[in-house]
Design a protein around this motif. Structure first.
Motif, PDB file in Angstrom:
ATOM      1  N   MET A   1      54.055  39.899  43.014  1.00 50.43           N
ATOM      2  CA  MET A   1      52.841  40.331  43.627  1.00 50.43           C
ATOM      3  C   MET A   1      52.470  38.914  44.301  1.00 50.43           C
ATOM      4  N   GLY A   2      52.152  39.061  45.482  1.00 53.07           N
ATOM      5  CA  GLY A   2      51.616  37.665  46.095  1.00 53.07           C
ATOM      6  C   GLY A   2      50.141  37.671  46.658  1.00 53.07           C
ATOM      7  N   SER A   3      49.578  36.637  47.146  1.00 48.93           N
ATOM      8  CA  SER A   3      48.313  36.479  47.508  1.00 48.93           C
ATOM      9  C   SER A   3      48.204  35.552  48.720  1.00 48.93           C
ATOM     10  N   ILE A   4      47.154  35.693  49.507  1.00 43.98           N
ATOM     11  CA  ILE A   4      47.090  35.029  50.742  1.00 43.98           C
ATOM     12  C   ILE A   4      45.694  34.355  50.795  1.00 43.98           C
ATOM     13  N   SER A   5      45.907  32.919  50.910  1.00 43.08           N
ATOM     14  CA  SER A   5      44.728  32.078  51.013  1.00 43.08           C
ATOM     15  C   SER A   5      44.909  31.190  52.216  1.00 43.08           C
ATOM     16  N   GLY A   6      43.654  30.317  52.330  1.00 36.70           N
ATOM     17  CA  GLY A   6      43.754  29.484  53.536  1.00 36.70           C
ATOM     18  C   GLY A   6      42.404  28.636  53.481  1.00 36.70           C
ATOM     19  N   ALA A   7      42.490  27.491  53.924  1.00 31.00           N
ATOM     20  CA  ALA A   7      41.248  26.579  53.886  1.00 31.00           C
ATOM     21  C   ALA A   7      39.742  27.043  54.460  1.00 31.00           C
ATOM     22  N   GLU A   8      40.102  28.150  55.313  1.00 26.07           N
ATOM     23  CA  GLU A   8      38.822  28.698  56.048  1.00 26.07           C
ATOM     24  C   GLU A   8      38.447  29.975  55.033  1.00 26.07           C
ATOM     25  N   ASP A   9      39.031  30.318  54.383  1.00 23.88           N
ATOM     26  CA  ASP A   9      38.829  31.549  53.447  1.00 23.88           C
ATOM     27  C   ASP A   9      37.504  31.461  52.799  1.00 23.88           C
ATOM     28  N   ASP A  10      36.882  32.761  52.902  1.00 22.81           N
ATOM     29  CA  ASP A  10      35.686  33.006  52.082  1.00 22.81           C
ATOM     30  C   ASP A  10      36.279  33.401  50.614  1.00 22.81           C
ATOM     31  N   PRO A  11      35.873  32.891  49.573  1.00 23.37           N
ATOM     32  CA  PRO A  11      36.477  33.464  48.486  1.00 23.37           C
ATOM     33  C   PRO A  11      35.974  34.787  47.864  1.00 23.37           C
ATOM     34  N   ARG A  12      34.851  35.230  48.707  1.00 26.82           N
ATOM     35  CA  ARG A  12      34.361  36.829  48.485  1.00 26.82           C
ATOM     36  C   ARG A  12      35.381  37.620  49.029  1.00 26.82           C
ATOM     37  N   VAL A  13      36.093  37.484  49.930  1.00 26.00           N
ATOM     38  CA  VAL A  13      37.119  38.204  50.347  1.00 26.00           C
ATOM     39  C   VAL A  13      38.564  37.920  49.937  1.00 26.00           C
ATOM     40  N   THR A  14      39.232  38.783  49.112  1.00 26.82           N
ATOM     41  CA  THR A  14      40.358  38.281  48.458  1.00 26.82           C
ATOM     42  C   THR A  14      41.685  39.153  48.976  1.00 26.82           C
ATOM     43  N   CYS A  15      42.858  38.954  49.023  1.00 26.50           N
ATOM     44  CA  CYS A  15      44.013  39.831  49.341  1.00 26.50           C
ATOM     45  C   CYS A  15      45.099  39.442  48.150  1.00 26.50           C
ATOM     46  N   GLN A  16      45.666  40.589  47.895  1.00 24.99           N
ATOM     47  CA  GLN A  16      46.750  40.509  47.065  1.00 24.99           C
ATOM     48  C   GLN A  16      47.811  41.628  47.455  1.00 24.99           C
ATOM     49  N   THR A  17      49.153  41.313  47.603  1.00 25.30           N
ATOM     50  CA  THR A  17      50.285  42.248  47.952  1.00 25.30           C
ATOM     51  C   THR A  17      51.146  42.490  46.877  1.00 25.30           C
ATOM     52  N   ASP A  18      51.312  43.924  46.730  1.00 24.94           N
ATOM     53  CA  ASP A  18      52.161  44.336  45.399  1.00 24.94           C
ATOM     54  C   ASP A  18      53.820  44.373  46.092  1.00 24.94           C
ATOM     55  N   SER A  19      54.614  44.683  45.058  1.00 26.03           N
ATOM     56  CA  SER A  19      56.149  44.615  45.289  1.00 26.03           C
ATOM     57  C   SER A  19      56.440  45.814  46.197  1.00 26.03           C
ATOM     58  N   GLU A  20      55.540  47.011  46.582  1.00 26.44           N
ATOM     59  CA  GLU A  20      55.845  48.028  47.510  1.00 26.44           C
ATOM     60  C   GLU A  20      55.532  47.415  48.872  1.00 26.44           C
TER      61      GLU A  20
END
Length: 268
Positions: A1-20
């Motif tokens: 499982m991976g996650s996407i992040s960036g310096a401009e991101d508001d932490p109240r919107v998150t993203c995770q990608t699964d193995s599928e």
């Protein structure tokens, strides 16, 4: 499982990608029923653009934490970011960029809806390709109660989804409706009898086993037909068809059919 992040991101919107290859975007502001601050709109658009470019992502699910999808734009900050016409138009421009990032994402986008999905929250759901909702869902657009005119893009997506007459009913009344009326108006595609996220994942699984180039091309063509731009974009749209014939996935699909096995598509 991976996650996407960036310096401009508001932490109240998150993203995770699964193995599928299913990316799950969560709006995580439960204390305000996931109301969207302007910075959250920016982050949402950025995430969808990055997921669109990620070959590992095959489908996107958008949902909210704490039993609600989203109560829409955070009205409490309007005095600072939407106080006059100039600010309002800039705010709408940012919202439209986010809406189009969702709408134009080449990956299927599914809104998994519990609780409120109103105003801008419903607009987020309408920008997705499909809406799965459970019995707690309440939907509506109370723009008329705030003295606002809904944006042209959001009106188009609403009318495209439910038809002009139902769109007028939704906007003129400003009513917040339950799951039965939401279904009658055409605001949802599937009812979840239990876990709405599980139902959304089941739908996502129907898409992720098929060829990504086929889905992306069909989505581009259908969106162009829906928004009336197809006649002026025939060369571009027909390129999707030609590229599919030349793709590795097309060759794999034929091999899999001949060998009576499930295809292993790579998106190339």
């Amino acid at each position: 499982m991976g996650s996407i992040s960036g310096a401009e991101d508001d932490p109240r919107v998150t993203c995770q990608t699964d193995s599928e290859g299913v990316a799950l975007i969560r709006i995580t502001r439960p204390e305000k029923r996931n109301a969207m601050a302007l910075s959250m709109w920016v982050t949402m658009g950025s995430l969808f653009r990055r997921l669109d470019d990620d070959p590992a992502v095959r489908c996107v699910i958008l949902t909210g934490d704490g039993g609600h999808f989203s109560a829409g734009a955070d009205i409490a900050e309007f005095g600072e970011v939407r106080a006059n016409a100039a600010q309002g138009l800039e705010y709408d421009r940012i919202n439209d960029e986010t809406t189009l990032a969702i709408r134009n994402c080449r990956k299927p986008a599914i809104a998994a809806i519990s609780g409120v999905a109103v105003g801008g929250g419903l607009a987020l759901a309408l920008a997705c390709d499909f809406r799965v909702a459970d019995a707690t869902a309440r939907m509506g657009i109370p723009a008329g109660r705030l003295g606002l005119v809904y944006s042209v893009l959001d009106c188009r997506l609403l009318a495209e989804r439910v038809g002009v007459t139902h769109a007028k009913e939704i906007l003129f009344s400003g009513s917040i409706v339950g799951i039965d009326d939401a279904a009658r108006l055409g605001l949802i595609d599937r009812r979840a009898e239990g876990d709405v996220l599980g139902a959304a994942r089941t739908l996502a699984a129907e898409f992720t086993r098929n060829a990504p180039l086929s889905i992306a091309g069909n989505k581009a063509i259908l969106n162009a037909i829906a928004n009336g731009t197809a006649p002026g974009r025939m060369a571009e749209l027909e390129r999707w068809i030609a590229d599919a014939f030349d793709s590795e996935d097309y060759a794999e699909g034929q091999r899999a059919f001949a060998e009576r096995r499930a295809p292993r598509f790579t998106g190339r």
